[in-house]
Scaffold this motif. Structure first.
Motif, PDB file in Angstrom:
ATOM      1  N   LYS A 240      -9.895  -4.254   4.038  1.00 33.03           N
ATOM      2  CA  LYS A 240     -10.030  -4.054   5.491  1.00 33.03           C
ATOM      3  C   LYS A 240      -8.718  -4.334   6.225  1.00 33.03           C
ATOM      4  CE  LYS A 240     -14.466  -3.100   6.008  1.00 33.03           C
ATOM      5  NZ  LYS A 240     -14.549  -2.366   4.738  1.00 33.03           N
ATOM      6  N   GLU A 241      -7.919  -5.288   5.681  1.00 25.86           N
ATOM      7  CA  GLU A 241      -6.706  -5.695   6.403  1.00 25.86           C
ATOM      8  C   GLU A 241      -5.720  -4.539   6.520  1.00 25.86           C
ATOM      9  OE1 GLU A 241      -8.105  -7.487   4.122  1.00 25.86           O
ATOM     10  OE2 GLU A 241      -8.658  -9.356   5.100  1.00 25.86           O
ATOM     11  N   ASP A 242      -4.746  -4.758   7.410  1.00 18.81           N
ATOM     12  CA  ASP A 242      -3.734  -3.741   7.667  1.00 18.81           C
ATOM     13  C   ASP A 242      -2.664  -3.793   6.577  1.00 18.81           C
ATOM     14  OD1 ASP A 242      -2.553  -1.730   8.924  1.00 18.81           O
ATOM     15  OD2 ASP A 242      -2.131  -2.759  10.817  1.00 18.81           O
ATOM     16  N   LEU A 243      -3.074  -3.548   5.330  1.00 20.97           N
ATOM     17  CA  LEU A 243      -2.158  -3.665   4.196  1.00 20.97           C
ATOM     18  C   LEU A 243      -2.012  -2.308   3.513  1.00 20.97           C
ATOM     19  CD1 LEU A 243      -3.686  -6.938   2.698  1.00 20.97           C
ATOM     20  CD2 LEU A 243      -1.527  -6.774   3.932  1.00 20.97           C
ATOM     21  N   ASN A 244      -0.850  -2.093   2.923  1.00 21.97           N
ATOM     22  CA  ASN A 244      -0.595  -0.814   2.272  1.00 21.97           C
ATOM     23  C   ASN A 244       0.006  -1.085   0.882  1.00 21.97           C
ATOM     24  OD1 ASN A 244      -0.235   1.865   1.783  1.00 21.97           O
ATOM     25  ND2 ASN A 244       1.530   2.119   3.135  1.00 21.97           N
ATOM     26  N   PRO A 245      -0.860  -1.174  -0.173  1.00 21.13           N
ATOM     27  CA  PRO A 245      -0.337  -1.497  -1.500  1.00 21.13           C
ATOM     28  C   PRO A 245       0.668  -0.441  -1.970  1.00 21.13           C
ATOM     29  CG  PRO A 245      -2.741  -1.567  -1.468  1.00 21.13           C
ATOM     30  CD  PRO A 245      -2.309  -0.959  -0.190  1.00 21.13           C
ATOM     31  N   GLN A 246       1.870  -0.897  -2.365  1.00 16.23           N
ATOM     32  CA  GLN A 246       2.919   0.038  -2.772  1.00 16.23           C
ATOM     33  C   GLN A 246       3.635  -0.466  -4.007  1.00 16.23           C
ATOM     34  OE1 GLN A 246       5.360   0.102   0.763  1.00 16.23           O
ATOM     35  NE2 GLN A 246       4.475   2.026   1.458  1.00 16.23           N
ATOM     36  N   VAL A 247       4.161   0.495  -4.783  1.00 14.53           N
ATOM     37  CA  VAL A 247       5.057   0.163  -5.889  1.00 14.53           C
ATOM     38  C   VAL A 247       6.438   0.648  -5.464  1.00 14.53           C
ATOM     39  CG1 VAL A 247       5.644   0.637  -8.290  1.00 14.53           C
ATOM     40  CG2 VAL A 247       3.243   0.347  -7.633  1.00 14.53           C
ATOM     41  N   ILE A 248       7.434  -0.252  -5.504  1.00 20.11           N
ATOM     42  CA  ILE A 248       8.790   0.113  -5.067  1.00 20.11           C
ATOM     43  C   ILE A 248       9.703   0.120  -6.293  1.00 20.11           C
ATOM     44  CG2 ILE A 248      10.744  -0.592  -3.622  1.00 20.11           C
ATOM     45  CD1 ILE A 248       8.605  -1.971  -1.797  1.00 20.11           C
ATOM     46  N   VAL A 249      10.491   1.188  -6.415  1.00 22.09           N
ATOM     47  CA  VAL A 249      11.485   1.251  -7.497  1.00 22.09           C
ATOM     48  C   VAL A 249      12.837   0.885  -6.884  1.00 22.09           C
ATOM     49  CG1 VAL A 249      12.544   2.728  -9.257  1.00 22.09           C
ATOM     50  CG2 VAL A 249      10.145   3.080  -8.624  1.00 22.09           C
ATOM     51  N   LYS A 250      13.489  -0.130  -7.477  1.00 21.05           N
ATOM     52  CA  LYS A 250      14.785  -0.580  -6.929  1.00 21.05           C
ATOM     53  C   LYS A 250      15.898  -0.304  -7.938  1.00 21.05           C
ATOM     54  CE  LYS A 250      12.863  -4.180  -3.969  1.00 21.05           C
ATOM     55  NZ  LYS A 250      12.774  -5.599  -3.652  1.00 21.05           N
ATOM     56  N   ASP A 251      17.119  -0.109  -7.413  1.00 28.11           N
ATOM     57  CA  ASP A 251      18.262   0.092  -8.318  1.00 28.11           C
ATOM     58  C   ASP A 251      18.788  -1.276  -8.794  1.00 28.11           C
ATOM     59  OD1 ASP A 251      19.626  -0.924  -6.177  1.00 28.11           O
ATOM     60  OD2 ASP A 251      20.596   0.954  -5.602  1.00 28.11           O
ATOM     61  N   THR A 252      19.897  -1.268  -9.543  1.00 30.59           N
ATOM     62  CA  THR A 252      20.424  -2.517 -10.118  1.00 30.59           C
ATOM     63  C   THR A 252      20.852  -3.511  -9.044  1.00 30.59           C
ATOM     64  OG1 THR A 252      22.470  -1.264 -10.375  1.00 30.59           O
ATOM     65  CG2 THR A 252      21.151  -1.589 -12.351  1.00 30.59           C
ATOM     66  N   SER A 253      21.215  -2.993  -7.844  1.00 31.44           N
ATOM     67  CA  SER A 253      21.639  -3.895  -6.756  1.00 31.44           C
ATOM     68  C   SER A 253      20.449  -4.437  -5.969  1.00 31.44           C
ATOM     69  CB  SER A 253      22.560  -3.160  -5.778  1.00 31.44           C
ATOM     70  OG  SER A 253      23.425  -2.294  -6.444  1.00 31.44           O
TER      71      SER A 253
END
Length: 547
Positions: A240-253
Motif C-alpha cells: 500500500k505504501e508509496d514504494l517502488n521496488p527497483q533493481v539498479i545496475v551500477k557501474d564500477t564507480s
C-alpha cells in the motif's frame, strides 16, 4: 487471426461480397484476379486464398453513405436466395433475426469449456512459414555472451520479405524471446526463428554492472518463497505504501546506469552486490495463465457489446492515446505515473496507474496508439476516441463473433455490420461554427454534413463534431420517427418532446407504418411499386371490334 492461429479463413469471410479495389496477383502484378465492383464467388475466394493474399477490401454497410438503407453491392449476396439482394429487401430485420435466433442457444452465464486441456499454452516457438529475408521492426535487443540476441520488448515484430521486398509474413515477437537469426539474414521454410520460456516473462539487463536494490523491504514489498525445486527466491508482493521496488545496475564507480521496476508477483533472480553481464535475467514475471477461453457469458456479453456499455470501473484497461516511448515519472497521489512521449511531435500523455494494477509495458518500450498498457478490458468508447470509427466497428464485430463462435454458431459478418452501422449514426457537436447547432448537440451525421455543405456555400464557418457510439436501445430512441420511438420505450417523454418541437413523422420506416396501418415500405410495398399504374395494352381496341 489470433497470434499465428487462423480462426476464420479469409475465404469464408469474403464469399458473397463485392470487392472495392482491383485484386492483383502478388506473384504477377500485371494479372488482375478481380476488378473492383465484382462479386467474390467461391471459386474466386479459393483462388485468392491459394495466392496467399491476406487482406481484401470489400464494400460494406459500415461505410454506407445512404441515410435510409444500403446499396445492393454494399450488402452483397442475399443468403436466402444466393443471388444479389433485391431492391426493397428488409435487410435490417433479417440481420436482427439472424443475431437473435442463435441467441436461444447461448448460455446465460460464464461458459466453461473444460479443464486442463483448454489451458494449453501457445507453442513457445516461431517457425518460418515462407522463406525470405528478415527485417526487424521495433525490436529492442540485447546480445548475450554467446552472440545470440534476446528481445526486451513485446511490441516489436519480425517481417519476412521476398526478393522484391514485399512483406510475405509478419511475426509478433514476445519479450524474452531468444532469436536464432539476425536482422537481414535469409531464412528457409520451417526454420526455427525464435523460442521463449512459455511460463515466465523475463526482465533482462541491457547493461553489465553490479546489482543494487531500492525499496525492496522484507515483509513490506517482498517476501521469500520456496520454488518448485526447493530453493528460496524473493518475490515482490502487493504493497500500500508509496514504494517502488527497483533493481539498479551500477557501474564500477557506483553510478546507476540502468533502473528496472519489478512488478507485483515477479520473482527476483539476482542478489544484491552480484556482478552481472548484459542480457542477464534480473527478474521473472509469470505469464498470464494463457487464455483458458472461459468467456463471461454468452448472452450477457452480447448484450453488453450491442448496448456499448463501459466495462466496470476496476476492470478497465488503460490504452495508449499516442504512439510513443514509455517512461516512468515517479508517483502521484500514491498512483504510479507513466508517460508516453512521441519523439517526433514532442507530445506527452500521462497515465496514472493504481498500485497493484498489472502494467503490460516496460519503460523504454514503444507503445502503439490504442495498445493496452495495463491489464483489463477495452472500453469501446475509448477505442472510438483514440482509433476512430473503423477500429471500434472491427472490435465489436470480432468480440460478438467470439461469443457465437464459441457455441458453434456461424453468423455472416454482414448482419452484424448492418446493426453496428446504425450505432455510429450520430455526431456530437464540438464547435457549432456558423450553423444553427449548439455545442454538445447529438446530430444525425447526414444532417450534420448537409448543414456544413450549405454553410460552406454561403462562405460561413462549418461546424465540427466527433462520432459517438450509441447502444442499440439508445439508437432506437434517437430515431427520426417519433411514432417508432414512442412505441418502443419512454413513450411519454418521446411524445412530449415531439409535441414540444412540433415534429413531423414522414413514415419512412417499418414500425411507424405498421402502427398507422399502412403497407410497409419493403418488397412490393416500396413507394416505387405502389405508385405503378397498370395499363392493359390493346384491350380497348378489342372491345370496340366486338361491339
Amino acid at each position: 487471426m489470433e497470434g499465428d492461429n487462423e480462426i476464420v479463413p479469409l475465404r469464408d469471410r469474403i464469399i458473397g461480397r463485392y470487392s472495392t479495389d482491383d485484386i492483383i496477383n502478388p506473384s504477377n502484378p500485371s494479372e488482375n484476379v478481380l476488378t473492383s465492383g465484382s462479386l467474390i464467388t467461391e471459386e474466386i475466394a479459393a483462388e485468392i486464398d491459394a495466392l496467399g493474399i491476406t487482406r481484401v477490401r470489400v464494400m460494406s454497410p459500415l461505410s454506407s453513405r445512404i441515410k435510409n438503407g444500403l446499396t445492393a453491392l454494399e450488402y452483397g449476396i442475399d443468403p436466402s436466395t444466393n443471388s444479389l439482394v433485391k431492391q426493397g429487401s428488409s435487410v435490417g430485420i433479417i440481420a436482427a433475426q439472424s443475431i437473435g435466433e442463435p441467441g436461444t442457444q447461448l448460455t446465460m452465464r460464464t461458459f466453461h469449456i473444460g479443464g486442463i486441456a483448454s489451458a494449453g499454452r501457445e507453442d513457445p516457438v516461431i517457425n518460418i512459414r515462407k522463406s525470405g529475408r528478415l527485417k526487424f521492426i521495433g525490436l529492442r535487443l540485447v546480445t548475450l555472451a554467446n552472440d545470440q540476441q534476446v528481445t526486451l520488448n513485446k511490441t516489436g515484430s519480425i517481417q519476412v520479405l521476398d526478393a522484391d521486398d514485399r512483406i510475405v509474413d509478419d511475426y509478433p515477437v514476445p519479450a524474452g524471446a531468444l532469436l536464432h537469426f539476425k536482422d537481414g539474414d535469409t531464412v528457409e521454410d520451417e526454420a526455427l526463428l525464435a523460442q521463449w520460456d512459455p511460463y515466465n516473462i523475463p526482465i533482462l539487463s541491457e547493461k553489465k554492472g553490479v546489482i543494487s536494490f531500492e525499496d525492496m523491504l522484507p515483509g513490506v514489498t517482498t517476501k521469500v518463497e520456496r520454488d518448485a525445486s526447493g530453493g528460496r527466491s524473493m518475490v515482490v508482493i502487493e504493497h500500500k505504501e508509496d514504494l517502488n521496488p527497483q533493481v539498479i545496475v551500477k557501474d564500477t564507480s557506483g553510478n546507476p546506469i540502468a533502473t528496472y521496476s519489478v512488478p507485483t508477483g515477479a520473482q527476483v533472480a539476482v542478489d544484491e552486490g552480484t556482478r552481472i553481464d548484459a542480457g542477464s535475467i534480473i527478474a521473472k514475471t509469470p505469464r498470464q495463465a494463457s487464455k483458458t477461453q472461459d468467456i463471461t457469458g454468452g448472452l450477457p456479453r452480447v448484450a453488453e457489446l450491442f448496448e456499448a456499455r463501459r466495462p466496470k470501473e476496476g476492470n478497465v484497461g488503460q490504452m495508449a492515446k499516442i504512439d510513443g516511448i514509455v517512461s516512468e515519472a515517479g508517483t502521484l497521489r500514491s498512483k504510479k505515473r507513466l508517460l508516453v512521449t512521441n519523439e517526433e511531435s514532442g507530445q506527452v500523455e500521462e497515465h496514472l496507474i493504481p498500485h497493484g494494477k498489472h502494467v503490460l509495458v516496460q519503460p523504454g518500450d514503444f507503445a502503439q496508439k490504442g495498445q493496452l498498457i495495463t491489464e483489463g478490458a477495452k472500453d469501446p468508447h475509448e477505442i472510438l476516441e483514440i482509433l476512430g470509427p473503423s477500429a471500434v466497428q472491427e472490435y465489436l464485430i470480432e468480440e460478438i463473433q467470439k461469443v457465437y463462435r464459441l457455441q458453434g454458431v456461424t453468423i455472416n459478418d454482414k448482419h452484424l455490420e448492418v446493426i453496428i452501422s446504425r450505432m455510429l449514426f450520430k455526431v456530437r457537436i464540438t464547435d457549432p461554427g456558423d450553423t444553427e447547432f449548439f455545442w454538445g448537440d447529438q446530430i444525425d451525421r447526414f444532417a450534420f454534413m448537409d448543414s456544413n455543405e450549405s454553410i460552406l456555400e454561403k462562405g460561413g464557418k462549418p461546424a465540427e463534431g466527433e462520432p459517438i457510439l450509441l447502444g442499440i436501445t439508445k439508437a432506437s430512441l434517437e430515431t427520426d420517427s417519433f411514432i417508432s420511438a414512442a412505441s418502443f420505450q419512454e413513450t411519454t417523454r418521446v411524445l412530449t418532446n415531439a409535441a414540444t418541437i412540433g415534429k413531423i413523422d414522414e413514415l419512412k420506416g417499418f414500425k411507424e407504418n405498421v402502427i398507422m396501418g399502412h403497407l410497409i415500405p419493403a418488397g412490393t410495398g416500396l413507394p416505387k411499386w405502389r405508385r405503378l399504374k397498370i395499363d392493359t395494352l390493346g384491350s380497348a381496341n378489342a372491345e370496340e371490334k366486338t361491339a
